[in-house]
Design a protein around this motif. Sequence first.
Motif: not given
Length: 419
Positions: A103-106, A109-113, A115-122
């Motif tokens: 979860r920490g790795l994902v 990575f999602a913070r670099l996108l 997009l909103t938090t929910g969409l980026a993590f998804f």
Amino acid sequence: MSPAPGEILAASLFALAILHTFATRLFLHLAHIRPAHRGLWHLLGEVEVAFGFWAMVLVAALFALQGAVGAITYVEGLNFTEPLFVFAIMVIAGTRPVLQGARGLVRAFARLLPLTTGLAFFWSVLVLVPLLGSFITEPAAMTLAALLLGRDYLGRETLSPRCKYAILGVLFVNISIGGTLTPFAAPPVLMVAKAWGWDTGFMLQTFGYKAALAVALNGTLLTWLFRRELADINPIGGSDAPAVPLPLILLHFLLLLGVVLASHYPPLFLGLLLFFLGIAQAYPRHQDPLILREGLLVAFFLAGLVVLGGMQRWWLQPLLLSLSQDGVFVGAILLTAFTDNAALTYLGSLVPNLPASFQYALVAGAVTGGGLTIIANAPNPAGLAILRQHFGEEGVKPLGLLAAALLPTLVAGLAFRCL
């Protein structure tokens, strides 16, 4: 080729096992109206039990037809490494330390996108984790992605059934093709890599970039189509579970890596699994309940597929060889929906002097069709065992999964044939 009576029986039972996977709702209904045998009907209503049950019927029939020596010789000649490996990798990958680390790795990575938090993590779970499957193996990637999606997305009552099935379809297809960047992570590639001399360089040049593009496109299309349902979800909010110490997380990842590296040697990876169970017992406050039941059901399913699939060569191999290059690509996609894709490629590896174009078409078709049904790809039962609780009492409907996987399968097929 004239089939033996045992082979005809095995093909018939194989067909019954496939029908069984589509009839699980009937057994669950019988559990409600026939309470005297509710436990038996519920057992038969488990999708993972289907192939294991009919494999037991086949072995019993072989005892009757060929005697104890013939039946035991057949079973001992089979290779059960994959079911054992999937069980071991599921149990370790599904632990709290591994999930917190993943979860920490994902999340990073999602913070670099943009997009909103929910969409980026998804998007990251559906794209990054399947591609990581090329290094940690597809069963491990499926376990991690299913647990992350199950808790943060599919477990939300606000998601529509249509969205849930779409997520499942894209996940299964992306896992199937996402493991093709290396020659050891995807079961259908592993079956032929040594025989055909496919190394990591070959996989990256021939399959890897196409698979990566298809995985990213599938994840992007799904995220965009259901952006309104997904946008308000905060998947990285606080958890009730305490944080796991970093040394324990690193130890779990080392054990996971050890199991991956020893994936061809059951005594080694089962020894690591036993050591892991001791570690889990020593630090129970940092563990959630282990997914032993789910892992055992999946292993039973895959072992049944090995037993039943071992006697299907008499009709599968001639059928494959009768097709043209384009025909074998489409045929492999269709056949994969009803057989394990690794079984298809293994049969192809037994044929001497296959043209390189035929080899590519066979493997590309096998991985492309790996998300259409539960039996199409070895990691699929693992994902289903983890996620089916989010699809109501009846679980995942086979036709619903098939429909949801059609578009991402088409995207993967176009990538492998047109690029």
